[in-house]
Design an enzyme around this catalytic site. Structure first.
Site, short mmCIF file in Angstrom:
data_model
loop_
_atom_site.label_atom_id
_atom_site.label_comp_id
_atom_site.label_asym_id
_atom_site.label_seq_id
_atom_site.Cartn_x
_atom_site.Cartn_y
_atom_site.Cartn_z
N ARG A 45 0.84 -1.20 0.00
CA ARG A 45 0.00 0.00 0.00
C ARG A 45 0.88 1.25 0.00
NH1 ARG A 45 -3.71 -0.82 5.13
NH2 ARG A 45 -1.66 -1.39 5.97
N GLU A 71 -4.25 -2.87 -2.52
CA GLU A 71 -4.73 -3.53 -1.31
C GLU A 71 -4.94 -5.01 -1.62
OE1 GLU A 71 -5.33 -2.11 1.59
OE2 GLU A 71 -5.26 0.03 1.15
N ASP A 118 10.57 -21.87 7.67
CA ASP A 118 11.14 -21.79 9.01
C ASP A 118 12.61 -21.45 8.79
OD1 ASP A 118 12.29 -22.09 11.50
OD2 ASP A 118 11.13 -23.86 12.04
N HIS A 119 12.96 -20.17 8.97
CA HIS A 119 14.28 -19.74 8.55
C HIS A 119 15.40 -20.45 9.30
CE1 HIS A 119 13.74 -17.01 12.05
NE2 HIS A 119 15.05 -17.08 12.14
N HIS A 142 10.73 -23.49 15.66
CA HIS A 142 12.18 -23.64 15.68
C HIS A 142 12.65 -24.81 16.56
CE1 HIS A 142 12.06 -19.99 13.56
NE2 HIS A 142 12.19 -19.14 14.56
#
Length: 545
Positions: free
Chosen positions: A100, A142, A236-237, A299
């Site tokens: 936006r 949007e 999941d980094h 994690h």
């Protein structure tokens, strides 16, 4: 850089079209012949003949929803540049921002430039930037606005013609979870999720995936209406970190450890993710979520699965998931949640020599909030390998220091043929896998103290990534974004793993909500006293990293 599959991540490019140039951060540009094949077929991990070649993404584009947020600015956009700088993206790669903002394409380019300059891991190269930035586009709008998605579709069609992205696009949902449903439904409504034999579409979903088991199932049903399982990548980094992946290498590439990786020799496991910072400006997200949902559900339970799983038949996505799911399905909660769980909130204290305020004094936090900033639980794995071995998990904010580690604590020797005074302080042998910040592995064992007497003392043998390898490790998001572009999914949990994790956590957070209040602990300490008491009941104590 050599990855786990033995491939060298140097600068090159292979995909569809004619010869192209890839740029490495450390070498001159290299030229590779390109073939009109799919991303899966160009993945050297799946082609034994190509193991010496880097894993290169084919023609494709990346669309980031919520591109103005911190995640996109600090992680995603710098990771895209670093991949390009290492020669791992096609020359026609396209990056589309959706948010936006009343921006033109040039405004978006300036935002990406500033983010890259501040947060990129590799050096800034003008020739790399020039080629990459030619593929930048911005779509203002949007998420619930149909004309905005029509503009997005027109932009993607233009990129397919101008940049040769061939209809291959990833949609990255870097937006709050409550906006996932409207976003994926808009993608379906406007024909952006459809794929065929000629092109692919994929979606990346950031954590948290739901806030409990029921909401996770509901969200998965919505996503499944639009995308097939192989199109969905749940990030999941932590699974992208080199040191997390090294857990598998340590266990299954070495004969030394696996024979003692069981209840015959292991006393217990401790997994810690400690942060020395507070919530910062995340009050709107964090309050009502808490440490258990934010960290343990994803994690830490993923670390449990990797540490405790059986050896997979191969390291493809399906085989890895199968073994991780077996572990998660076998996890049992303690019968007494009041005795074997703990939660707390940080109060005023000292952090780094600075007086800091407590959680309830943080801006945007209600004074009667019962959201925990610290969580600790004891779990058991009901299978042959781990029967009788407790697993202790803890995470918290405003703790004494920042550290994430997996500690395998072994049983003491059954017999010591030494005088009692020689080994009075001798502890358990412990193997510690340090995930961050000092990445490496430490082994603690007993050794004789130099001198004329037989005195034994605990010593440590240390392996540090920074000292052992000259290559710098890629950031987690570099690896994960590249895997998404390649369609390579071993590091991405599927909905079965997500639901199993919520099955474990839901009874704990529900018990806390109904029966207890979080215990206060001073900032800069290691958490509430109840967490220490939890281990003391078992005759154990938390490690002090």
């Amino acid at each position: 850089m050599t990855d786990a599959g033995g491939t060298t991540e140097a600068g090159s490019q292979r995909g569809a079209g004619s010869n192209v140039v890839g740029v490495s951060a450390d070498t001159e540009p290299l030229h590779w012949p390109m073939a009109a094949v799919s991303a899966a077929e160009t993945n050297p991990l799946r082609d034994p003949q190509d193991r010496r070649l880097p894993r290169i993404a084919g023609p494709c584009g990346l669309v980031i929803f919520g591109v103005t947020g911190d995640l996109a600015r600090k992680k995603l956009m710098p990771a895209v540049y670093d991949l390009a700088n290492r020669g791992l993206l096609p020359p026609g790669f396209a990056l589309v921002g959706f948010a936006r903002r009343d921006w033109a394409h040039e405004d978006f380019e300036r935002v990406v430039h500033d983010a890259v300059k501040e947060y990129a891991r590799t050096p800034f190269r003008e020739e790399v930037w020039k080629q990459l930035s030619e593929g930048f586009r911005f779509v203002p709008g949007e998420l619930d606005d149909d004309p905005s998605f029509e503009r997005l579709r027109a932009t993607i069609d233009d990129l397919d013609r101008e940049r040769g992205t061939n209809g291959n696009h990833v949609f990255y949902l870097s937006v709050p979870p409550k906006l996932f449903p409207v976003t994926v439904r808009q993608l379906k409504k406007h024909g952006l999720a459809e794929q065929s034999e000629d092109h692919w579409r994929r979606v990346v979903v950031e954590k948290p995936f739901g806030h409990d088991l029921a909401s996770a199932r509901e969200l998965n049903a919505i996503v499944s209406e639009v995308f097939s399982p192989e199109q969905v990548f749940r990030i999941d980094h932590y699974l992208g970190k080199e040191t997390v992946q090294n857990i598998l290498a340590l266990r299954f590439a070495n004969q030394l450890f696996e024979p003692v990786w069981n209840s015959n020799y292991v006393d217990h496991l401790q997994i810690t993710m400690a942060e020395d910072v507070g919530i910062g400006g995340r009050a709107g997200y964090y309050d009502g979520i808490g440490a258990a949902r934010d960290v343990i559900q994803n994690h830490l339970l993923q670390l449990v699965a990797l540490t405790a799983m059986e050896e997979p038949v191969s390291f493809d996505a399906q085989s890895l998931r199968l073994e991780k799911q077996k572990v998660l399905a076998a996890i049992q909660l303690p019968r007494r949640l009041d005795l074997h769980t703990a939660h707390g909130q940080y109060s005023e204290g000292w952090a780094g020599g600075i007086k800091v305020r407590g959680y309830l004094q943080e801006e945007g936090i209600p004074p009667d909030s019962r959201t925990e900033t610290y969580a600790a639980v004891k779990l058991d794995i009901d299978n042959r390998r781990w029967a009788g071995v407790p697993i202790y998990l803890r995470t918290g904010k405003r703790l004494a220091r920042r550290v994430t580690e997996v500690a395998v604590v072994f049983k003491k020797a059954p017999h010591l043929p030494f005088a009692s005074t020689a080994t009075e302080e001798l502890g358990n042998n412990t193997l510690v896998m340090r995930i961050q910040p000092d990445e490496g592995i430490t082994l603690r064992f007993g050794s004789k103290v130099p001198g004329s007497q037989m005195e034994i003392r605990d010593v440590t043998m240390d392996f540090a990534y920074g000292g052992a390898f000259t290559e710098s490790s890629p950031e987690a998001y570099e690896r994960l974004i590249l895997d998404v572009l390649l369609g390579d999914s071993p590091l991405f949990p599927q909905h079965e793993e997500v639901e199993l994790s919520w099955r474990i956590l839901d009874p704990i957070v529900n018990y806390w909500a109904e029966h207890t209040k979080p215990e206060q602990y001073p900032a800069g300490t290691w958490g509430p006293a109840s967490a220490d008491e939890m281990l003391a009941r078992d005759g154990r104590a938390w490690r002090r990293p």
